[in-house]
Design an enzyme around this catalytic site. Structure first.
Site, PDB file in Angstrom:
ATOM      1  N   SER A  35      45.058  26.437  -5.107  1.00  0.00           N
ATOM      2  CA  SER A  35      44.184  25.936  -6.169  1.00  0.00           C
ATOM      3  C   SER A  35      42.749  25.714  -5.725  1.00  0.00           C
ATOM      4  O   SER A  35      41.848  25.653  -6.564  1.00  0.00           O
ATOM      5  CB  SER A  35      44.748  24.622  -6.740  1.00  0.00           C
ATOM      6  N   ASP A 322      39.415  15.549  -9.219  1.00  0.00           N
ATOM      7  CA  ASP A 322      40.655  14.946  -9.682  1.00  0.00           C
ATOM      8  C   ASP A 322      41.417  14.382  -8.485  1.00  0.00           C
ATOM      9  O   ASP A 322      40.837  14.221  -7.409  1.00  0.00           O
ATOM     10  CB  ASP A 322      41.501  15.942 -10.487  1.00  0.00           C
ATOM     11  N   HIS A 325      41.513  17.652  -5.927  1.00  0.00           N
ATOM     12  CA  HIS A 325      40.506  18.706  -5.743  1.00  0.00           C
ATOM     13  C   HIS A 325      39.067  18.190  -5.710  1.00  0.00           C
ATOM     14  O   HIS A 325      38.751  17.172  -6.340  1.00  0.00           O
ATOM     15  CB  HIS A 325      40.644  19.731  -6.872  1.00  0.00           C
TER      16      HIS A 325
END
Length: 357
Positions: A35, A322, A325
């Site tokens: 991600s 978040d 990340h």
């Protein structure tokens, strides 16, 4: 047996008509990983729980569009592409059915949120992600089509000039830590590096020769982990895993460079890059390095960034977007450091030098 990831030759024929791939002034970029590098791959995976194609993700992207990036805007892959001369980062491989892809070819992104070095990593939590082995299979299908169109010599030349950026491994360590596994740390990390070695050898056998490897950041300092610490501090056991993994990765890259003719690489020390910011935030214009900008509860780390989450207004001053990340500002700093940083952060050469090598 038919290739699962095959696609019509006419697509690449049209693309190649726009750009002479083998002689392009700017090297193509192929991005693999999780991600931290995903630019929208998981948008195309039915049932995947590791997605970011909803607000407030992308709030600082053009038109506040949630693109599937785990960020308020761009990520490191985007900024590296810009630094290398591209207007945009490579599109997700799984978006090949999009006509917009025919207008531009600078590589592909295979990175998939939730994925890992082990095939099983992320599958239980995300329900659907693409492990690194399968990402390399996707690249292999691209290579096969290029060979059919350009011939083996031109394809070899083209791939030898291309850049392969890889950012992966944190999800494997997260799962190992959270499982309370009885496997000793040394044994686990060694098996993880062996998996990485096998993946890289497959990629090198397919023609890759310029590797930009990004190691694991101090993931014990993510808001998601601080949340579980009564003091709000980092989970040092996770950080120790990340540091040990980098050391093993450094040894591995030295080994591979002696085994594969023409291999050049840059190894980005994401741990040192990030811990430097956490310990000296004001020097990098950050005022918050513990809590997430978008989320709920303590440290905004109880849940993911969703439309009903708390959202900070000073996003450029937050290290974390978040619970896992970085923000766009942090991603940009990482890209600039990888591209032009010194040996404290990237060895034996930085990404700019790798592109010119």
């Amino acid at each position: 047996m038919a290739n699962k990831w095959g696609f019509p030759l006419v697509l690449l024929s049209l693309v190649i008509a726009v750009l002479n791939l083998a002689e392009a002034a700017v090297p193509a970029i192929f991005i693999l990983g999780d991600s931290t590098a995903d630019v929208g791959t998981n948008n195309f995976l039915p049932g995947s729980m590791a997605r970011a194609d909803f607000p407030y993700n992308g709030i600082d992207f053009f038109n506040s569009t949630p693109t599937g990036r785990f960020s308020n805007g761009l990520n490191t892959a985007d900024f590296l592409a810009k630094l290398l001369g591209y207007e945009k980062s490579p599109k997700p491989f799984l978006s090949l059915n999009s006509t917009s892809l025919l207008k531009w070819f600078g590589g592909f992104s295979f990175a998939s949120g939730g994925s890992g070095l082990f095939d099983t990593t992320g599958q239980r939590m995300t329900k659907n992600c693409i492990p690194l082995a399968e990402q390399i299979q996707q690249f292999s299908s691209v290579r096969s089509n290029l060979t059919a169109l350009m011939g083996p010599v031109a394809t070899e030349t083209y791939l030898s000039k291309s850049l392969f950026f890889i950012s992966i491994g944190s999800n494997d360590i997260f799962e190992y830590y959270s499982s309370n596994s009885s496997i000793p740390e040394e044994q686990f990390l060694s098996s993880l590096v062996v998996a990485y070695e096998n993946h890289l050898k497959t990629l090198l056998d397919l023609g890759a020769r310029k590797l930009g490897i990004i190691s694991i950041a101090p993931i014990g300092c993510c808001p998601s982990q601080r949340f579980f610490n009564a003091t709000g501090g980092c989970i040092e056991e996770l950080n120790d895993h990340a540091k040990a993994f980098h050391s093993k990765l450094d040894v591995l890259m030295h080994k591979l460079s002696s085994e594969f003719e023409g291999l050049k690489y840059s190894l980005g020390n994401a741990f040192e890059m990030t811990i430097n910011v956490i310990q000296n935030p004001l020097a990098f214009n950050f005022t918050q390095v513990e809590a997430a900008c978008c989320g709920t509860g303590k440290l905004n780390a109880e849940n993911f960034c969703k439309p009903d989450a708390n959202l900070c207004s000073n996003r450029d001053q937050y290290l974390f977007w978040d619970r896992f990340h970085p923000t766009q500002a942090a991603y940009k700093l990482a890209a600039v450091t990888l591209y032009g940083g010194g040996p404290q952060f990237v060895t034996p050469i930085n990404f700019a030098q790798l592109a010119e090598a």
